[in-house]
Design a protein around this motif. Structure first.
Motif, PDB file in Angstrom:
ATOM      1  N   MET A 245      -3.758   1.683  -4.822  1.00 21.93           N
ATOM      2  CA  MET A 245      -4.045   0.289  -5.165  1.00 21.93           C
ATOM      3  C   MET A 245      -4.668  -0.422  -3.974  1.00 21.93           C
ATOM      4  O   MET A 245      -3.998  -1.126  -3.216  1.00 21.93           O
ATOM      5  CB  MET A 245      -2.754  -0.412  -5.572  1.00 21.93           C
ATOM      6  N   ASP A 246      -5.966  -0.262  -3.840  1.00 18.99           N
ATOM      7  CA  ASP A 246      -6.670  -0.885  -2.711  1.00 18.99           C
ATOM      8  C   ASP A 246      -6.598  -2.400  -2.786  1.00 18.99           C
ATOM      9  O   ASP A 246      -6.368  -3.075  -1.776  1.00 18.99           O
ATOM     10  CB  ASP A 246      -8.154  -0.477  -2.723  1.00 18.99           C
ATOM     11  N   GLY A 247      -6.816  -2.925  -3.991  1.00 17.95           N
ATOM     12  CA  GLY A 247      -6.832  -4.380  -4.163  1.00 17.95           C
ATOM     13  C   GLY A 247      -5.467  -4.978  -3.841  1.00 17.95           C
ATOM     14  O   GLY A 247      -5.351  -5.990  -3.135  1.00 17.95           O
ATOM     15  N   THR A 248      -4.428  -4.318  -4.336  1.00 16.00           N
ATOM     16  CA  THR A 248      -3.074  -4.802  -4.104  1.00 16.00           C
ATOM     17  C   THR A 248      -2.751  -4.769  -2.608  1.00 16.00           C
ATOM     18  O   THR A 248      -2.176  -5.711  -2.056  1.00 16.00           O
ATOM     19  CB  THR A 248      -2.067  -3.932  -4.888  1.00 16.00           C
ATOM     20  N   ALA A 249      -3.151  -3.700  -1.933  1.00 18.67           N
ATOM     21  CA  ALA A 249      -2.840  -3.552  -0.510  1.00 18.67           C
ATOM     22  C   ALA A 249      -3.512  -4.653   0.303  1.00 18.67           C
ATOM     23  O   ALA A 249      -2.893  -5.266   1.183  1.00 18.67           O
ATOM     24  CB  ALA A 249      -3.291  -2.178  -0.026  1.00 18.67           C
TER      25      ALA A 249
END
Ligand code: ASP
Length: 401
Positions: A296-300
């Motif tokens: 989860m790039d966006g979440t990170a």
């Protein structure tokens, strides 16, 4: 002439804005349509993931599996770290939290409990009861079980193996057909989901109360990651065409944006990556379900910016070491976050407690969480799909672009 599905979805998305704003009652009354659409997608996830993994893994020998697995993890960890660094740089440049007043924090009493620890996430990968894992939709446990099943299926007597695979692959094909069927309803489902969401938004003024810059920093970071970093990886490592890949992914990306759930979007992501991009089931079956759950790039990126923002609001200067802790915990929090709406908001408590910030501070950012959730979910799905392309190419697969 029939309008292509992604255009239909885009039109639905645009119409949902005036509908939510000017017909809030109607939007809320018809919210059931969106709920049914979401349930139909979720209904498909477990049988799809299970049969897909079993069919994919049984085609792969254990040496190949180790290699693909290693590449997948390497891709996930490195892209997620890049995303966090983009967020960290922006939040240090723009300092959105400096000067924001500590008023109007929302209720956060249940967040910390919901987050659980990273150790628990790891421990729960092995389910004591597989049926319970199905019932609770514990994706990591289901993926673990399916991989083991696939691995050992390829080691049994040929006649039994063929029989099991025949049934499994038959069910898998039915699931794909069902995904395509549900997909037809996505414009109306999305119209309802987003219109309801807009109709229920009460607090637009919060953007003015100092959250505007924070909102823009997260958004800007997500856009830079999606349109600069990921295309670079796609081009340099995947030797693939960004524009064509983006076009192939429009439907799952819009669905991710509208549902705020990479889990619910998974059936559509698999469909697009397999049938539009041409990645083999051997790669998609393994990388995409795992990616939806842990990559989860966006979440990170969001975890990092939000934690830094909160520290700035409290007037706390974080040392370099503390910022490294933020980067590491943001990575772990994104891995631990479930592929459902608002999971990222829950996991932020992990990052805050690691650097000793009060958990109630999450209340500060709740007001603008939903729109950011929509965008970060699309970014999560975008990175998963790119990962499948990069790994397929590295395995020598011929794709459609
Ligand atoms: N909603 C996101 C997803 O499903 C997770 C998050 O809340 O960040 O990917």
């Amino acid at each position: 002439m029939k309008l292509k599905l992604h255009w239909q979805i885009l039109i639905a998305l645009i119409l949902s804005i005036p509908m939510g704003m000017f017909l809030p009652k109607l939007s809320i009354q018809t919210a059931g349509i969106g709920d049914v659409f979401l349930s139909a997608l979720k209904m498909l996830i477990i049988p799809l993931v299970l049969t897909s993994i079993i069919s994919g893994i049984s085609n792969i020998n254990s040496k190949e599996l180790g290699r693909v697995g290693l590449k997948t993890i390497l891709y996930y960890v490195s892209t997620t770290t890049f995303a966090i660094l983009v967020g960290l740089i922006l939040v240090n440049i723009f300092k959105p939290g400096v000067g924001v007043k500590l008023a109007n924090a929302g209720d956060t009493s249940k967040l910390a409990e919901a987050a659980g620890s990273f150790g628990d996430t790891l421990k729960n990968i092995v389910p004591p009861n597989i049926f319970e894992a199905f019932v609770n939709a514990d994706m990591l446990s289901i993926i673990f079980f399916a991989i083991l099943f696939g691995v050992f299926l390829s080691q049994i007597e040929e006649k039994h193996k063929t029989a099991v695979l025949k049934v499994n692959n038959g069910i898998f094909e039915v699931m794909i057909k069902m995904v395509n069927f549900v997909l037809k309803f996505s414009p109306i489902g999305i119209l309802s989901l987003v219109a309801t969401e807009i109709a229920e938004q009460k607090d637009i003024t919060s953007l003015a109360a100092g959250l505007g810059t924070y909102f823009l920093v997260v958004l800007g970071g997500l856009l830079i990651h999606s349109f600069v970093i990921i295309p670079l990886i796609l081009k340099l490592v995947g030797k693939s065409n960004f524009q064509k890949h983006f076009q192939a992914m429009v439907t799952p990306l819009l669905t991710a944006f509208s549902t705020s759930s990479s889990g619910a979007t998974l059936p559509l992501t698999m469909e697009a990556v397999e049938h539009k991009a041409g990645v083999s089931n051997r790669i998609t079956s393994f990388t995409l379900p795992l990616g939806a759950t842990v990559n989860m790039d966006g979440t990170a990126l969001y975890e990092c910016v939000a934690a830094m923002f909160i520290a700035q609001v409290y007037g706390i200067e974080l040392s370099v070491i503390q910022q490294v802790v933020v980067v590491i915990t943001a990575l772990l929090a994104s891995i631990g976050a479930a592929a459902i709406p608002m999971a990222g908001l829950v996991m932020i408590t992990v990052v805050l407690s690691a650097i000793g910030l009060p958990l109630e501070a999450v209340g500060l950012i709740i007001a603008v969480d939903r729109p950011l959730d929509m965008v970060r979910t699309a970014v999560n799905v975008w990175s998963d799909s790119t990962g499948a392309i990069v790994i397929a190419k590295s395995e020598g697969e011929e794709l459609n672009y």
